[in-house]
Structure formats: C-alpha cells, structure tokens
Design an enzyme around this catalytic site. Sequence first.
Site, PDB file in Angstrom:
ATOM      1  N   ASP A 233      20.446  -2.056 -15.015  1.00  0.00           N
ATOM      2  CA  ASP A 233      20.577  -1.267 -16.228  1.00  0.00           C
ATOM      3  C   ASP A 233      21.079  -2.154 -17.360  1.00  0.00           C
ATOM      4  O   ASP A 233      21.786  -3.137 -17.132  1.00  0.00           O
ATOM      5  CB  ASP A 233      21.563  -0.121 -16.007  1.00  0.00           C
ATOM      6  CG  ASP A 233      21.125   0.800 -14.882  1.00  0.00           C
ATOM      7  OD1 ASP A 233      19.976   1.273 -14.925  1.00  0.00           O
ATOM      8  OD2 ASP A 233      21.923   1.030 -13.957  1.00  0.00           O
ATOM      9  N   ASP A 272      15.066  -0.531 -15.153  1.00  0.00           N
ATOM     10  CA  ASP A 272      15.794   0.639 -14.660  1.00  0.00           C
ATOM     11  C   ASP A 272      16.291   1.412 -15.885  1.00  0.00           C
ATOM     12  O   ASP A 272      15.508   1.696 -16.781  1.00  0.00           O
ATOM     13  CB  ASP A 272      16.928   0.197 -13.732  1.00  0.00           C
ATOM     14  CG  ASP A 272      17.419   1.338 -12.837  1.00  0.00           C
ATOM     15  OD1 ASP A 272      16.888   2.453 -12.942  1.00  0.00           O
ATOM     16  OD2 ASP A 272      18.330   1.119 -12.034  1.00  0.00           O
ATOM     17  N   ASP A 276      23.725   3.916 -17.976  1.00  0.00           N
ATOM     18  CA  ASP A 276      24.135   4.785 -16.870  1.00  0.00           C
ATOM     19  C   ASP A 276      25.630   5.024 -16.947  1.00  0.00           C
ATOM     20  O   ASP A 276      26.415   4.084 -17.157  1.00  0.00           O
ATOM     21  CB  ASP A 276      23.794   4.152 -15.519  1.00  0.00           C
ATOM     22  CG  ASP A 276      22.342   4.377 -15.116  1.00  0.00           C
ATOM     23  OD1 ASP A 276      21.560   4.851 -15.964  1.00  0.00           O
ATOM     24  OD2 ASP A 276      21.992   4.082 -13.960  1.00  0.00           O
ATOM     25  N   ARG A 331      15.141  11.411 -19.546  1.00  0.00           N
ATOM     26  CA  ARG A 331      16.573  11.161 -19.365  1.00  0.00           C
ATOM     27  C   ARG A 331      17.271  10.806 -20.680  1.00  0.00           C
ATOM     28  O   ARG A 331      17.753   9.708 -20.867  1.00  0.00           O
ATOM     29  CB  ARG A 331      16.822  10.048 -18.343  1.00  0.00           C
ATOM     30  CG  ARG A 331      16.298  10.357 -16.962  1.00  0.00           C
ATOM     31  CD  ARG A 331      16.688   9.262 -15.977  1.00  0.00           C
ATOM     32  NE  ARG A 331      16.127   9.521 -14.640  1.00  0.00           N
ATOM     33  CZ  ARG A 331      16.305   8.737 -13.593  1.00  0.00           C
ATOM     34  NH1 ARG A 331      17.039   7.637 -13.719  1.00  0.00           N
ATOM     35  NH2 ARG A 331      15.771   9.031 -12.435  1.00  0.00           N
TER      36      ARG A 331
END
Length: 453
Positions: A233, A272, A276, A331
């Site tokens: 990430d 990715d 996060d 997302r």
Amino acid sequence: MTRTPNRCNWHEHAMIKAAGLAGCTALVLALTGTGAQAHGGQFGDHPGKHRDPARQTLGANDGWASHGAGTTGGAGAAPEHVYTVSDWTGFKAALADGGSAPKIIKVRGTIDAVSDGCDSLAVPGYDFDAYLEKYAPETWGLEQDLSDEPDDSPEGLRRASAARQNTTIKANVPANTTIIGIGKNAGFKGAGLQIKDVDNVIVRNLTLESPLDCFPQWDPTDGDRGNWNSEYDTAVVYNATHVWLDHNTFTDGEHPDSAAPTHFGMLYQQHDGELDIVRGADYVTASWNVFTEHDKTILIGNSDGESTAVGDRGKLKATFHHNLFSKLVERAPRVRFGQVDVYNNHFVADAGYGYSFGIGKESQLVAEHNAFTLAKGVSPAKILKRWNDSPLTAQNNLVNGKRVDLIAVHNAEIPEETLRSGAGWTPTLRADVDRAQAVPALVEHGAGAGRLR
C-alpha cells in the site's frame, strides 16, 4: 457547524478575488483565522501570523485526529531533529535518527524508492518467463495453490525477490513525526509508508505514487479463473493513533492499471491500496487530499474475522473531508467496524466506476454534504455497496448538482442489497461544514499536493 453565507474560507476568497467580485476581505480572513482553519492547520500564536508549515498542527475539532490531545506530529522538534532529504537512503536515515523524539522531515523533490528498477530486486535465478511457463493454467491447473512450492522453484525465487522488495521500499514512520514536502513537486515513487504501532504523525504536501509490486503472485485458486495478487500500500496506518494526512496526492502515476498487461487471461495486478487504516488504528483525519487513478483505494478494517474484529471494535475512527476522489474504481472508502465521517468531499466517477462507499461488517459510516459528479450512464445507486447489513447515515449529498437520497436510490435499484438508515452516532469533530454545492469548486482549487498555504 455549517458555515454561514457571509463567511468565506481561503479557497472561496481566492476564487472571489480571481473573479473580481466583492466578497470576503483579507482583513476578515485575518480576524477570523478562517484561512488556517480551511487548511486544517494552526498558522500561528495569533491570527495573521504565519508559521513554518512544517510546524503546523491539526486544528481543534478537525476530525477524529483532533480527539483528546490532538495531533501535533513533530511540531516541537529541536533544530537537530529537523531534516531535509532528497533521496531514499537519507529519508530512511532521518526516520531512524532520534527514536521517537519529535522530528520534522522535509522532502525536496521526488524520491524514488526503486530508482534502480525492479530487476535490481530480483534474486539470482528468478525469471518471469520461467514463472509463466511453470504455472500456466493449462499445465498447472486451477486446483492447487503455490504455497508448497520449494525455494528453488520459480515461485520460491519469486518469494525471495518479493522479500527483497518488501525490505527495500517500506519505511517505518516513528511517533511524533511530521513528513512534509517542500514546494509543489515533492513526493515519493514506489514507497510504502508504514505508520505502525505509533502515535502522533503528520504527512503533508506530498505526491505519493503507488508502489509497483515487482513480483505479484499467481494464485490459481483465487476465483474461478485464478488471479494475480499484489502487495504494498502507498500508506498504511496500522494500530497507530492520531494521524493527520493533509494536502497529499495519491496516484498510480506512471503505472496506471489501464496500462497493465494480462497474463493467464487476467490483469497483471501490481497495485494494492492507496491508504489502509487497519488493525486497531484510531483517530485519523484525511483532509484536502487527492485520491486518483486507482482501483482499491481506501480500506478501513481489513478482515471480517472475529480474531481481527476483537482489536477493531470501538476503533478505526476516521474523518475524510475536502478530498477529491477521481478516476477510481472502488473503496472510497470501504469500511468495517469504524465510526467514519465522510463530508465535504467531491467524487468524480467515469465509466470504470464500481462504487464509493463500501458498507462492511459493523461499520458506522456517516456520509453528508458531499458532491458526486457521475458520468453519463453511471447510476447514483452504485455510490453505495453493501457487503454486510450495517446501517449508515447518508444525508444532504448532491449528485450532478441535485440532492439525492443515496440509500433510497440504492434500495430502489438494487433491492437484493437493501441498506438501512441510521449509523447510530452523530459526528461532532467538524471544524466547518461547507454547503455541498460549493464543494466541487473548493476542492478543485484547494486539494492535493502543491496547494498547501
């Protein structure tokens, strides 16, 4: 609170001035301090006095990261703990120096964490063509994964190469740290910022180009046709608290998914997430950022599993305001467990759009006063995606300039995924709330790296 019509923030003032119209004056801005508030920072000890942006702290009531003691990062750093870096080695050295003593790291120019390219990270003997030949579905099949492959196999050599990249590109950010770009063109390429097990971190004014996984893994058992799975990430907030991410640009940059090849009939996925927030992280504010050109954008809470849930329940509280979300698939964010406040953001969706808000296990999402600009043929019913039956609050949102009840339109068009209204809590940590009609222009003129004032 909602801003009254005669009160303008810095971005509104700039727009009024550029248009030659009467409006808020510099005197009003100086007296009210609105300019500082609009950018989420504290500019000085009294209104009108500008401090070094590297020593700015998060303003009072500015999202979840202002909870309790607030977020100050390295604002109190002694001179010997203020660094200016322009290469990856120097950046990692600055992070490691001084432990958790307050520190400020100023980034000059673009720092490439993989400046020598992916080939420099491969272990001797690794060969991608050999990997493709060995694990082609027509010979390997789709029944068995690669976990038992020995170290000297193509998969074993891939694992060893991936371990090299993991060590190289990840940078652990200590507590009480501010990382800030100098000027308009500062940032990182191919880096993974790890904000893990620490408190009190600020990241500002950086263009963060998503790390490219040089060695994705083929998993024949993932789905009906197998899949390529990638790591890394751009930024991870992992069991960390009081984190403020402000005026950054998160992007795939030179390596968009649209340019990626296919292997075994599947997209060779090398990205990715962009951000996060996982594993018990708490008290995060993301303000005035741009999230663009990406698929899996922001994940809050990484698992439905009960062992993870024990550490996530009551945490994962995050605020997103005045961010631009454009050219994304999904997302923005996807939420599990957390009380997440999403207001005054602009979402721009094109034909590749999947959804914005993912409603996950025990999530408590509040989405208010946002603006959505959807391309022709993109239904507002897609803005919400139900992964679990968790109530949410979605009020006063505009879609293409018109107020739309996001829950009602979703339920009408996708009745098999009915959502319930009422997140069960009311956000209070909001410094200001702009009218949704003003959000697109405000965000266009103010969000992203290089626009910090």
